[in-house]
Scaffold this active site. Structure first.
Site, PDB file in Angstrom:
ATOM      1  N   SER A 145     -62.601 -72.180 -59.070  1.00  0.00           N
ATOM      2  CA  SER A 145     -62.967 -73.161 -58.037  1.00  0.00           C
ATOM      3  C   SER A 145     -63.970 -72.515 -57.079  1.00  0.00           C
ATOM      4  O   SER A 145     -64.122 -71.288 -57.067  1.00  0.00           O
ATOM      5  CB  SER A 145     -61.689 -73.539 -57.270  1.00  0.00           C
ATOM      6  OG  SER A 145     -61.989 -74.208 -56.067  1.00  0.00           O
ATOM      7  N   TYR A 158     -53.775 -73.367 -52.699  1.00  0.00           N
ATOM      8  CA  TYR A 158     -54.842 -73.592 -53.681  1.00  0.00           C
ATOM      9  C   TYR A 158     -55.857 -72.450 -53.607  1.00  0.00           C
ATOM     10  O   TYR A 158     -56.237 -71.876 -54.635  1.00  0.00           O
ATOM     11  CB  TYR A 158     -55.514 -74.943 -53.407  1.00  0.00           C
ATOM     12  CG  TYR A 158     -56.485 -75.375 -54.475  1.00  0.00           C
ATOM     13  CD1 TYR A 158     -56.037 -75.947 -55.668  1.00  0.00           C
ATOM     14  CD2 TYR A 158     -57.857 -75.214 -54.309  1.00  0.00           C
ATOM     15  CE1 TYR A 158     -56.925 -76.349 -56.654  1.00  0.00           C
ATOM     16  CE2 TYR A 158     -58.754 -75.623 -55.286  1.00  0.00           C
ATOM     17  CZ  TYR A 158     -58.286 -76.188 -56.451  1.00  0.00           C
ATOM     18  OH  TYR A 158     -59.178 -76.593 -57.429  1.00  0.00           O
TER      19      TYR A 158
HETATM   20  P1  NAD Z   1     -57.014 -83.780 -62.239  1.00  0.00           P
HETATM   21  O1  NAD Z   1     -55.945 -83.891 -61.227  1.00  0.00           O
HETATM   22  O2  NAD Z   1     -57.736 -84.994 -62.703  1.00  0.00           O
HETATM   23  O3  NAD Z   1     -56.491 -82.987 -63.516  1.00  0.00           O
HETATM   24  C1  NAD Z   1     -55.513 -81.982 -63.460  1.00  0.00           C
HETATM   25  C2  NAD Z   1     -54.843 -81.885 -64.809  1.00  0.00           C
HETATM   26  O4  NAD Z   1     -53.794 -80.902 -64.739  1.00  0.00           O
HETATM   27  C3  NAD Z   1     -54.195 -83.205 -65.231  1.00  0.00           C
HETATM   28  O5  NAD Z   1     -54.354 -83.372 -66.616  1.00  0.00           O
HETATM   29  C4  NAD Z   1     -52.734 -82.959 -64.879  1.00  0.00           C
HETATM   30  O6  NAD Z   1     -51.845 -83.746 -65.624  1.00  0.00           O
HETATM   31  C5  NAD Z   1     -52.614 -81.481 -65.256  1.00  0.00           C
HETATM   32  N1  NAD Z   1     -51.410 -80.891 -64.674  1.00  0.00           N
HETATM   33  C6  NAD Z   1     -51.145 -80.696 -63.368  1.00  0.00           C
HETATM   34  N2  NAD Z   1     -49.905 -80.189 -63.233  1.00  0.00           N
HETATM   35  C7  NAD Z   1     -49.383 -80.054 -64.476  1.00  0.00           C
HETATM   36  C8  NAD Z   1     -48.138 -79.619 -64.985  1.00  0.00           C
HETATM   37  N3  NAD Z   1     -47.149 -79.204 -64.196  1.00  0.00           N
HETATM   38  N4  NAD Z   1     -47.956 -79.625 -66.328  1.00  0.00           N
HETATM   39  C9  NAD Z   1     -48.930 -80.061 -67.151  1.00  0.00           C
HETATM   40  N5  NAD Z   1     -50.132 -80.500 -66.731  1.00  0.00           N
HETATM   41  C10 NAD Z   1     -50.346 -80.493 -65.406  1.00  0.00           C
HETATM   42  O7  NAD Z   1     -58.058 -82.782 -61.583  1.00  0.00           O
HETATM   43  P2  NAD Z   1     -59.340 -82.035 -62.175  1.00  0.00           P
HETATM   44  O8  NAD Z   1     -60.314 -82.018 -61.091  1.00  0.00           O
HETATM   45  O9  NAD Z   1     -59.732 -82.520 -63.512  1.00  0.00           O
HETATM   46  O10 NAD Z   1     -58.743 -80.561 -62.277  1.00  0.00           O
HETATM   47  C11 NAD Z   1     -58.852 -79.745 -63.413  1.00  0.00           C
HETATM   48  C12 NAD Z   1     -58.950 -78.300 -62.971  1.00  0.00           C
HETATM   49  O11 NAD Z   1     -60.197 -78.126 -62.291  1.00  0.00           O
HETATM   50  C13 NAD Z   1     -57.869 -77.878 -61.986  1.00  0.00           C
HETATM   51  O12 NAD Z   1     -57.461 -76.554 -62.269  1.00  0.00           O
HETATM   52  C14 NAD Z   1     -58.579 -77.936 -60.656  1.00  0.00           C
HETATM   53  O13 NAD Z   1     -58.009 -77.087 -59.708  1.00  0.00           O
HETATM   54  C15 NAD Z   1     -59.960 -77.484 -61.068  1.00  0.00           C
HETATM   55  N6  NAD Z   1     -61.028 -77.815 -60.132  1.00  0.00           N
HETATM   56  C16 NAD Z   1     -61.341 -79.116 -59.839  1.00  0.00           C
HETATM   57  C17 NAD Z   1     -62.374 -79.373 -58.950  1.00  0.00           C
HETATM   58  C18 NAD Z   1     -62.791 -80.762 -58.579  1.00  0.00           C
HETATM   59  O14 NAD Z   1     -63.657 -80.906 -57.703  1.00  0.00           O
HETATM   60  N7  NAD Z   1     -62.277 -81.794 -59.180  1.00  0.00           N
HETATM   61  C19 NAD Z   1     -63.075 -78.328 -58.355  1.00  0.00           C
HETATM   62  C20 NAD Z   1     -62.715 -77.018 -58.675  1.00  0.00           C
HETATM   63  C21 NAD Z   1     -61.696 -76.786 -59.563  1.00  0.00           C
END
Ligand code: NAD
Length: 253
Positions: A145, A158
């Site tokens: 991130s 986080y």
């Molecule tokens: P999202 O919430 O759409 O997806 C998160 C995914 O993780 C989902 O599929 C959810 O079901 C899964 N998940 C969460 N807890 C879980 C558990 N206990 N067991 C199984 N699956 C679980 O969000 P996203 O933005 O697609 O996030 C994906 C990754 O990218 C994450 O690690 C997030 O921290 C990272 N990220 C996102 C952003 C952003 O701006 N969206 C920025 C930096 C990093």
């Protein structure tokens, strides 16, 4: 030839949290490059499965709560019995909790650290053991991130988890490079997914963020595809412990 090194035909990739968001984008990108996908999710990944099967690739969906590590051996066993091997792991599943540091609860600390850091480590360990048993090497890609580099506000667990994940990426890269295991990270910027819904609904924060992104837009799941395919492929065989920002220039600012 160089483009052939990006080809992932019949590689087997585990992608955690791929029923939506960035995980779905990366699973589809890997499948477009030739991978079969094992999707590890708490619930059905029906849409992702359909997208991957429409590309002529196989999808194995496993229901696992990644807040706990007890089910990890079962993930490896099912992957190997279905596909015979594992080539790639994308530790994508992640959660976020927002509150002022002064009020932040132990529960919000533990929940985030469990999924984002603890499970990512034990998934990596289990998959690396399989890579070593296969004598194949392999690729591990952790989803970091901007808060692997910056402090952020109101997201203490986080920030701690994603900063920790970047350190862990470097440590595992150091320990496993000689086994032909590449461990790297992708650091997404501000992307349009469930994870950032609260931020995007806050008009002021949303405008402040957008104004600071040189590319002048939020990122999309498909923006992750090129980077994940690169880090999953032979094209990155001499790239170890690196974090690749996919952030529209946020960190360059
Ligand atoms: P999202 O919430 O759409 O997806 C998160 C995914 O993780 C989902 O599929 C959810 O079901 C899964 N998940 C969460 N807890 C879980 C558990 N206990 N067991 C199984 N699956 C679980 O969000 P996203 O933005 O697609 O996030 C994906 C990754 O990218 C994450 O690690 C997030 O921290 C990272 N990220 C996102 C952003 C952003 O701006 N969206 C920025 C930096 C990093």
């Amino acid at each position: 030839m160089i483009l052939n090194t990006f080809n992932l035909q019949d590689k087997v990739a585990i992608v955690t949290g791929c029923n939506t968001g960035l995980g779905q984008g990366m699973a589809v990108g890997l499948a477009q490059a030739g991978c079969h996908i094992i999707g590890v999710n708490r619930s059905d990944a029906t849409e992702t499965q359909a997208l991957i099967e429409s590309l002529g690739r196989r999808f194995l969906g496993l229901h696992v709560d990644l807040a706990r590590t007890e089910d990890i051996p079962g993930i490896i066993d099912k992957a190997v019995s279905e596909f015979g091997k594992i080539d790639i792991l994308v530790n994508n599943a992640g959660i976020i909790r927002r509150n002022d540091a002064i009020d932040f609860s132990a529960q919000d600390w533990d929940d985030v650290m469990s999924v984002n850091l603890r499970t990512a480590f034990f998934m990596s360990q289990a998959v690396a053991r399989q890579f070593i048993a296969q004598r194949s090497g392999g690729k591990i890609i952790n989803i970091a991130s901007m808060l692997s580099y910056q402090g952020g506000v109101r997201v203490p667990s986080y920030t701690a988890s994603k900063s920790g994940l970047l350190g862990l990426t470097r440590l595992l890269a150091n320990e496993w490079a000689h086994e032909n295991i590449n461990v790297n990270a992708i650091a997404p910027g501000y992307m349009e997914t469930n994870n950032t819904e609260a931020l995007r609904c806050d008009e002021q924060r949303s405008r402040e963020i957008l104004d600071r992104i040189p590319a002048a837009r939020w990122g999309l799941p498909e923006d992750m595809m090129g980077s994940v395919v690169f880090l999953a492929s032979r094209a990155s065989d001499y790239v170890n412990g690196h974090s690749l920002a996919v952030d529209g220039g946020w960190l360059a600012r």
